[in-house]
Design a protein around this motif. Structure first.
Motif, PDB file in Angstrom:
ATOM      1  N   ARG A 288     -21.008   6.510 -36.734  1.00  0.00           N
ATOM      2  CA  ARG A 288     -20.523   5.367 -35.971  1.00  0.00           C
ATOM      3  C   ARG A 288     -19.218   5.694 -35.244  1.00  0.00           C
ATOM      4  NH1 ARG A 288     -23.294   0.848 -36.480  1.00  0.00           N
ATOM      5  NH2 ARG A 288     -21.539  -0.365 -35.714  1.00  0.00           N
ATOM      6  N   ASN A 289     -18.741   4.701 -34.526  1.00  0.00           N
ATOM      7  CA  ASN A 289     -17.549   4.837 -33.695  1.00  0.00           C
ATOM      8  C   ASN A 289     -16.340   5.351 -34.506  1.00  0.00           C
ATOM      9  OD1 ASN A 289     -15.310   4.316 -32.053  1.00  0.00           O
ATOM     10  ND2 ASN A 289     -16.383   2.617 -31.050  1.00  0.00           N
ATOM     11  N   PRO A 290     -15.656   6.392 -34.023  1.00  0.00           N
ATOM     12  CA  PRO A 290     -14.480   6.929 -34.736  1.00  0.00           C
ATOM     13  C   PRO A 290     -13.406   5.861 -34.978  1.00  0.00           C
ATOM     14  CG  PRO A 290     -15.045   8.333 -32.882  1.00  0.00           C
ATOM     15  CD  PRO A 290     -15.940   7.148 -32.799  1.00  0.00           C
ATOM     16  N   ASP A 291     -13.375   4.854 -34.150  1.00  0.00           N
ATOM     17  CA  ASP A 291     -12.355   3.796 -34.305  1.00  0.00           C
ATOM     18  C   ASP A 291     -12.421   3.126 -35.675  1.00  0.00           C
ATOM     19  OD1 ASP A 291     -11.639   4.343 -31.780  1.00  0.00           O
ATOM     20  OD2 ASP A 291     -12.217   2.402 -30.908  1.00  0.00           O
ATOM     21  N   GLU A 292     -13.619   3.128 -36.291  1.00  0.00           N
ATOM     22  CA  GLU A 292     -13.744   2.486 -37.608  1.00  0.00           C
ATOM     23  C   GLU A 292     -12.901   3.228 -38.654  1.00  0.00           C
ATOM     24  OE1 GLU A 292     -17.921   2.282 -38.581  1.00  0.00           O
ATOM     25  OE2 GLU A 292     -18.340   0.798 -37.037  1.00  0.00           O
ATOM     26  N   VAL A 293     -12.670   4.534 -38.403  1.00  0.00           N
ATOM     27  CA  VAL A 293     -11.879   5.336 -39.350  1.00  0.00           C
ATOM     28  C   VAL A 293     -10.395   5.334 -38.968  1.00  0.00           C
ATOM     29  CG1 VAL A 293     -11.563   7.656 -40.317  1.00  0.00           C
ATOM     30  CG2 VAL A 293     -13.867   6.770 -39.936  1.00  0.00           C
ATOM     31  N   THR A 294     -10.133   5.409 -37.670  1.00  0.00           N
ATOM     32  CA  THR A 294      -8.728   5.473 -37.240  1.00  0.00           C
ATOM     33  C   THR A 294      -8.048   4.097 -37.277  1.00  0.00           C
ATOM     34  OG1 THR A 294      -9.472   5.235 -34.952  1.00  0.00           O
ATOM     35  CG2 THR A 294      -9.012   7.480 -35.710  1.00  0.00           C
ATOM     36  N   HIS A 295      -8.885   3.063 -37.442  1.00  0.00           N
ATOM     37  CA  HIS A 295      -8.344   1.707 -37.477  1.00  0.00           C
ATOM     38  C   HIS A 295      -8.722   1.019 -38.782  1.00  0.00           C
ATOM     39  CE1 HIS A 295      -8.147   2.665 -33.265  1.00  0.00           C
ATOM     40  NE2 HIS A 295      -7.550   1.517 -32.969  1.00  0.00           N
ATOM     41  N   CYS A 296      -7.946   0.024 -39.159  1.00  0.00           N
ATOM     42  CA  CYS A 296      -8.299  -0.807 -40.305  1.00  0.00           C
ATOM     43  C   CYS A 296      -8.147  -2.252 -39.846  1.00  0.00           C
ATOM     44  CB  CYS A 296      -7.380  -0.498 -41.472  1.00  0.00           C
ATOM     45  SG  CYS A 296      -7.998  -1.171 -42.995  1.00  0.00           S
ATOM     46  N   MET A 297      -9.216  -3.033 -39.942  1.00  0.00           N
ATOM     47  CA  MET A 297      -9.240  -4.404 -39.426  1.00  0.00           C
ATOM     48  C   MET A 297      -8.673  -4.442 -37.990  1.00  0.00           C
ATOM     49  SD  MET A 297     -10.811  -5.744 -41.873  1.00  0.00           S
ATOM     50  CE  MET A 297     -10.930  -7.473 -41.501  1.00  0.00           C
ATOM     51  N   GLU A 298      -9.182  -3.535 -37.184  1.00  0.00           N
ATOM     52  CA  GLU A 298      -8.850  -3.425 -35.754  1.00  0.00           C
ATOM     53  C   GLU A 298      -7.409  -3.013 -35.461  1.00  0.00           C
ATOM     54  OE1 GLU A 298     -10.423  -7.023 -34.019  1.00  0.00           O
ATOM     55  OE2 GLU A 298     -12.441  -6.417 -34.590  1.00  0.00           O
ATOM     56  N   LYS A 299      -6.676  -2.613 -36.481  1.00  0.00           N
ATOM     57  CA  LYS A 299      -5.311  -2.148 -36.250  1.00  0.00           C
ATOM     58  C   LYS A 299      -5.293  -0.630 -36.450  1.00  0.00           C
ATOM     59  CE  LYS A 299      -0.584  -3.065 -37.810  1.00  0.00           C
ATOM     60  NZ  LYS A 299      -0.152  -1.707 -37.643  1.00  0.00           N
ATOM     61  N   ARG A 300      -4.760   0.118 -35.465  1.00  0.00           N
ATOM     62  CA  ARG A 300      -4.742   1.576 -35.589  1.00  0.00           C
ATOM     63  C   ARG A 300      -3.849   1.996 -36.750  1.00  0.00           C
ATOM     64  NH1 ARG A 300      -5.588   6.494 -33.298  1.00  0.00           N
ATOM     65  NH2 ARG A 300      -6.947   5.723 -31.668  1.00  0.00           N
ATOM     66  N   PRO A 303      -2.737   8.530 -36.129  1.00  0.00           N
ATOM     67  CA  PRO A 303      -2.118   8.869 -34.838  1.00  0.00           C
ATOM     68  C   PRO A 303      -3.154   8.929 -33.717  1.00  0.00           C
ATOM     69  CG  PRO A 303      -1.520  10.456 -36.544  1.00  0.00           C
ATOM     70  CD  PRO A 303      -2.567   9.566 -37.137  1.00  0.00           C
ATOM     71  N   LEU A 304      -2.699   8.752 -32.508  1.00  0.00           N
ATOM     72  CA  LEU A 304      -3.592   8.833 -31.350  1.00  0.00           C
ATOM     73  C   LEU A 304      -4.190  10.229 -31.261  1.00  0.00           C
ATOM     74  CD1 LEU A 304      -1.475   6.993 -28.612  1.00  0.00           C
ATOM     75  CD2 LEU A 304      -3.765   6.332 -29.415  1.00  0.00           C
ATOM     76  N   GLY A 305      -5.439  10.295 -30.867  1.00  0.00           N
ATOM     77  CA  GLY A 305      -6.060  11.586 -30.575  1.00  0.00           C
ATOM     78  C   GLY A 305      -6.617  12.340 -31.768  1.00  0.00           C
ATOM     79  N   VAL A 306      -6.561  11.785 -32.984  1.00  0.00           N
ATOM     80  CA  VAL A 306      -7.113  12.550 -34.126  1.00  0.00           C
ATOM     81  C   VAL A 306      -8.641  12.533 -34.075  1.00  0.00           C
ATOM     82  CG1 VAL A 306      -5.173  12.146 -35.712  1.00  0.00           C
ATOM     83  CG2 VAL A 306      -7.113  10.589 -35.746  1.00  0.00           C
ATOM     84  N   GLU A 307      -9.236  13.627 -34.589  1.00  0.00           N
ATOM     85  CA  GLU A 307     -10.699  13.691 -34.649  1.00  0.00           C
ATOM     86  C   GLU A 307     -11.147  13.234 -36.031  1.00  0.00           C
ATOM     87  OE1 GLU A 307     -12.335  17.392 -33.428  1.00  0.00           O
ATOM     88  OE2 GLU A 307     -11.133  17.413 -31.584  1.00  0.00           O
ATOM     89  N   VAL A 308     -12.287  12.578 -36.106  1.00  0.00           N
ATOM     90  CA  VAL A 308     -12.730  12.060 -37.411  1.00  0.00           C
ATOM     91  C   VAL A 308     -14.208  12.360 -37.650  1.00  0.00           C
ATOM     92  CG1 VAL A 308     -11.139  10.076 -37.227  1.00  0.00           C
ATOM     93  CG2 VAL A 308     -13.526   9.780 -36.579  1.00  0.00           C
TER      94      VAL A 308
END
Ligand code: MRU
Length: 345
Positions: A288-300, A303-308
């Protein structure tokens, strides 16, 4: 409060938007196959049996206004099946349900297009009704494996929200709670989507079942302290040999259960077993979308640009599973043989 993951009102498929639970109850109205695709893909509805039922109604919504020849109708139904199946790849209940609809059409080829539309709706309703019956039976069979004073660990959400009613692993927990004294639950929060914290905690609370919510990384320590007597999870796809795809983190629990000598059960209806595949290696795992890992409850939070990595499911090898609880009874190793027997019974 009555929880209904979905219902069809005769014209619209209503889906309870699970992304906003437990704080907001939002009704999503699906009027077309693409509305249903979107609801499944974006996880407005989730859980293997629930997405199967939604997809079955999606077939109807995509066909009900069809005008044209029978050959075109069958072509359209075949295309719709592939389209809906593409919404999420791992839970086999989705393709299982759309195949049931398509098979009913093909079996009734001699009927008119209008009659076929009615048959499609009838089959979607059958799939919905059967889900309720199957999950009830899972609760009956599965609860036999537990007894007074058990503390049952679980991951993700396998309750009413993940099905039409009762749930799968949750159905077992609920029935055990009704039958025995002093049953309690340890629910993993289930990062990144937090099905455990948001949905299972909500359902356990509603059912009045005592429980503790933990972060996923506490599971080992809780087992080491002797606080768990049994583990039960749902499944998104089970291969012929018993290898099981379920929410990522399930494999971790099975390894830990093995080390701590705690029974590890999987609960799922037969519609989750894929006899077309030999082992878990053949199960496609959704990323799924990497944002689910880099964010928690839609809050980042990263750091910007990390790979997941964001694998949504993992595969538990059959060797780590004590038993598979189904609507036809419990299968024990060797699963290849016992699963086959369940289908023949
Ligand atoms: O990504 P999800 O929330 O759809 O994942 C759901 C699970 O992994 C459940 O455990 C599984 O579908 C069984 S639900 C009865």
């Amino acid at each position: 409060m009555e929880i209904r993951s979905l219902y069809f009102d005769g014209s619209i498929l209503h889906i309870l938007d699970q992304r906003y639970l437990p704080f907001e109850v939002i009704d999503v109205e699906c009027r077309s196959a693409s509305d249903v695709w979107e609801a499944i893909n974006k996880m407005k509805i989730r859980g293997a049996p629930a997405i199967g039922v939604a997809a079955a109604y999606g077939m109807y919504l995509g066909l009900r206004d069809f005008e044209g020849s029978k050959e075109e109708f069958i072509k359209k139904a075949t295309e719709l099946k592939s389209y809906l199946d593409s919404a999420r790849p791992t839970a086999v209940n989705l393709a299982w349900a759309t195949k049931r609809i398509l098979d009913r059409i093909l079996l009734n080829k001699e009927k008119s297009v209008e009659e076929l539309k009615e048959i499609v709706l009838e089959e979607a309703k059958n799939i919905e009704k059967e889900d309720v019956e199957r999950n009830f039976k899972i609760g009956e069979y599965g609860s036999e494996l537990f007894s007074d004073n058990d503390t049952i660990m679980t991951i993700c959400n396998t309750g009413e929200l993940a099905t039409v009613k009762h749930g799968t692993a949750f159905s077992v927990i609920k029935r055990a709670f009704e039958k025995y004294k002093n049953i309690s639950v340890i629910a993993l929060e289930t990062r990144p989507y937090l099905q455990g914290a948001r949905l299972t905690a909500f359902e356990l609370k509603e059912a009045g079942i005592p429980f503790k919510l933990i972060t996923d990384n506490m599971a080992a320590f809780i087992m080491q302290k002797g606080l768990v007597t049994g583990i039960i999870t749902g499944a998104d796809r089970i291969a012929s040999n018993g290898d099981t795809a379920n929410k990522v983190g399930t494999y971790m629990l099975a390894v830990l259960a093995h080390f701590h000598k705690i029974p590890f059960y999987v609960a799922a209806p037969l519609s989750t077993i894929d006899l077309n595949i030999e082992s878990g290696k053949e199960i496609p795992i959704e990323e799924r979308n990497p944002d689910e890992v880099t964010h928690c409850m839609e809050k980042r939070v990263a750091p910007l640009g990390v790979e997941v990595y964001n694998f949504s499911f993992d595969i538990t090898p059959h060797e780590l599973i004590t038993g598979i609880i189904t609507d036809k009874g419990v299968a024990y190793p060797p699963f290849k043989k016992t699963i086959k027997k369940l289908f023949e019974s």
